[in-house]
Design a protein around this motif. Structure first.
Motif, mmCIF file in Angstrom:
data_model
loop_
_atom_site.group_PDB
_atom_site.id
_atom_site.type_symbol
_atom_site.label_atom_id
_atom_site.label_comp_id
_atom_site.label_asym_id
_atom_site.label_seq_id
_atom_site.Cartn_x
_atom_site.Cartn_y
_atom_site.Cartn_z
ATOM 1 N N THR A 43 0.766 -1.334 -0.280
ATOM 2 C CA THR A 43 0.283 0.037 -0.100
ATOM 3 C C THR A 43 1.003 0.838 0.235
ATOM 4 N N THR A 44 0.063 2.544 -0.253
ATOM 5 C CA THR A 44 0.899 3.241 -0.154
ATOM 6 C C THR A 44 0.942 4.535 1.708
ATOM 7 N N PRO A 45 2.224 4.713 1.795
ATOM 8 C CA PRO A 45 1.897 4.798 3.691
ATOM 9 C C PRO A 45 1.575 6.359 3.489
ATOM 10 N N GLN A 46 0.901 6.691 5.037
ATOM 11 C CA GLN A 46 -0.160 7.307 5.388
ATOM 12 C C GLN A 46 0.527 8.032 6.725
ATOM 13 N N ASP A 47 -0.361 9.114 7.288
ATOM 14 C CA ASP A 47 0.109 9.282 8.347
ATOM 15 C C ASP A 47 -1.393 8.383 9.448
ATOM 16 N N LEU A 48 -1.181 8.773 10.524
ATOM 17 C CA LEU A 48 -2.322 8.774 11.991
ATOM 18 C C LEU A 48 -3.022 8.600 11.714
ATOM 19 N N GLN A 49 -4.255 8.605 10.458
ATOM 20 C CA GLN A 49 -6.008 9.161 10.600
ATOM 21 C C GLN A 49 -6.791 8.511 10.838
ATOM 22 N N GLY A 50 -6.824 7.594 12.236
ATOM 23 C CA GLY A 50 -7.709 7.492 12.451
ATOM 24 C C GLY A 50 -8.958 6.217 11.731
ATOM 25 N N ASN A 51 -8.140 5.483 10.331
ATOM 26 C CA ASN A 51 -8.802 5.038 9.696
ATOM 27 C C ASN A 51 -8.189 3.924 9.081
ATOM 28 N N ASP A 52 -8.897 3.068 8.031
ATOM 29 C CA ASP A 52 -8.014 1.530 7.661
ATOM 30 C C ASP A 52 -6.330 1.503 7.468
ATOM 31 N N GLY A 53 -6.463 2.976 6.821
ATOM 32 C CA GLY A 53 -4.860 3.347 6.194
ATOM 33 C C GLY A 53 -3.844 2.955 6.968
ATOM 34 N N ASP A 54 -4.206 2.923 8.521
ATOM 35 C CA ASP A 54 -3.357 3.107 9.151
ATOM 36 C C ASP A 54 -2.607 2.313 9.519
#
Length: 425
Positions: free
Chosen positions: A241-252
């Protein structure tokens, strides 16, 4: 690699008190609690017979940047079978654990092979002294030496993880609760102290994997303004996947690890991962990652690693060299013998535990422990059998202390602590 188990002397030498909790039987409890992803805990695995099994529970933690200690004073552990009342194991005396000392593959032992009915279980709850009452029984020590009270909202503070598992007949179930303090701590709740909205995972120690690695010094020098002040962190995401910051969703990220300098090398260690494929990425901006807001983090050196076959050693240098994709350690080479899938092959044996995404085939109780939900499942229920309270879509109101999605608090009806036998710790 076998996790370092920091045995708690008190829990080992003194018998635990087993207490039956007033959670009711049948009715709402038998329907199973809902997980954060909306799935049910029913069908965690079949149990052969009506006998007994052994249950062990450890605790570990992912780090934070601005604290030197995070002390939680635990008083006991409860587990809830699919049918009947919850079982509570009260410690003879409160046990204070510094969660920040339990990083990577390190863990502390809470329960050691206690005898419980063989059954499917719905949740694990850690009882703790962590109220906003002016007492530093649980607290956070900042890097400047100051201490702030650590508290959970609610009148009966607890840390409840809704994640189904099975204790097999005449077998054993061995799990670790993994705290993610980077997602859990709120240092500005408007009421003083540090509020914890617990984010936790339940990981089977039978299948847990570990990644040890290094970040190239050139990569850190290019990303960090002053590496002497902050060596950054490695974020681990489920799947490719593509990295992201902490956002409180499934991509964390599933897990994070601080990078530590050691004799000119920049090392990191990631423990208690389910077998599967993960995306690893380095950032020097972890200290500014607010879990309550979207932040602009710069990621570099992103690589994909597969740990279906076993533990891995890994170098994050930003290259696309296939040699970086999962190096199996010596302890698991024999296990993988005869398996045509390599450590970087995403088509690995489906019988192994996956990375926590959409596993619909629970393991039967054949002597091994199984968990049907390796994703984050925080709970703030007010009744042992109230599945509706496990909805993580509601926000915590820090000004009132009302229970929200991840605070783990509960207004449990008065649970008496009368001796009902003892279990060896």
């Amino acid at each position: 690699m076998t996790p370092l188990r920091l045995a708690l002397l008190l829990a080992i030498t003194t018998p635990l008190t087993l207490v039956g909790c007033g959670g009711g039987s049948g009715g709402g409890d038998s329907g199973g609690d809902s997980n954060s992803d909306g799935s049910s805990n029913n069908g965690a695995g079949s149990v052969a017979g009506d006998g007994l099994g052994e249950f062990s529970l450890d605790i570990t933690d992912a780090p934070v940047d601005d604290a030197s200690k995070v002390i939680v004073e635990f008083t006991g552990v409860s587990i809830k079978p699919a049918e009947g009342e919850a079982l509570r194991f009260d410690f003879p005396a409160p046990i204070a654990i510094d969660l920040l000392s339990l990083q990577g593959s390190s863990s502390a032992e809470l329960l050691d092979a206690v005898e419980v009915p063989a059954d499917n279980y719905e949740w694990v709850r850690l009882e703790a002294n962590a109220s906003l009452d002016g007492t530093l029984d649980s607290y956070v020590e900042m890097k400047d030496g100051s201490q702030q009270e650590l508290w959970l909202p609610g009148n009966n503070p607890e840390l409840k993880l809704v994640s189904g598992f099975t204790v097999p007949d005449t077998g054993s179930a061995d799990f670790t609760v993994d705290f993610d303090l980077r997602k859990s701590l709120n240092s500005n709740p408007g009421r003083g102290g540090v509020m914890m909205k617990p984010v936790m995972r339940l990981v089977s120690n039978e299948t847990a994997r570990e990644i040890e690695g290094q970040v190239a010094g050139e990569l850190i020098a290019a990303q960090c303004a002053d590496a002497s002040l902050d060596d950054g962190a490695v974020y681990v995401f489920s799947g490719e996947t593509t990295p992201q910051d902490l956002q409180g969703n499934d991509g964390d990220p599933v897990l994070t690890a601080l990078v530590k300098a050691d004799d000119g090398e920049f090392e990191f260690e990631l423990g208690f991962l389910e077998p599967g494929t993960y995306t690893l990425s380095y950032t020097c901006d972890a200290s500014s990652d607010d879990p309550e807001a979207a932040d602009e983090l710069t990621f570099a050196g992103t690589e994909v690693v597969n740990i279906e076959a076993g533990d891995a050693e890994f170098i994050l240098d930003g290259s696309e060299d296939d040699s970086n994709v999962g190096q199996q350690d010596d302890d698991t080479e024999d296990e993988a013998a005869g398996d045509d899938s390599s450590s970087d092959d995403d088509s690995s044996d489906d019988s192994s535990s996956d990375d926590g995404s959409n596993s619909d085939d629970p393991t039967a109780g054949n002597g091994d422990a199984s968990s049907d939900n390796d994703s984050v499942s925080e709970d703030s229920s007010t009744d042992d059998g109230d599945a509706s309270s496990d909805d993580n879509s509601n926000a915590q109101d820090p000004t009132t202390g009302d229970s929200g999605p991840s605070d783990g608090s509960s207004g449990e009806n008065g649970e008496s602590s009368t001796d009902a036998g003892s279990s060896a710790g």
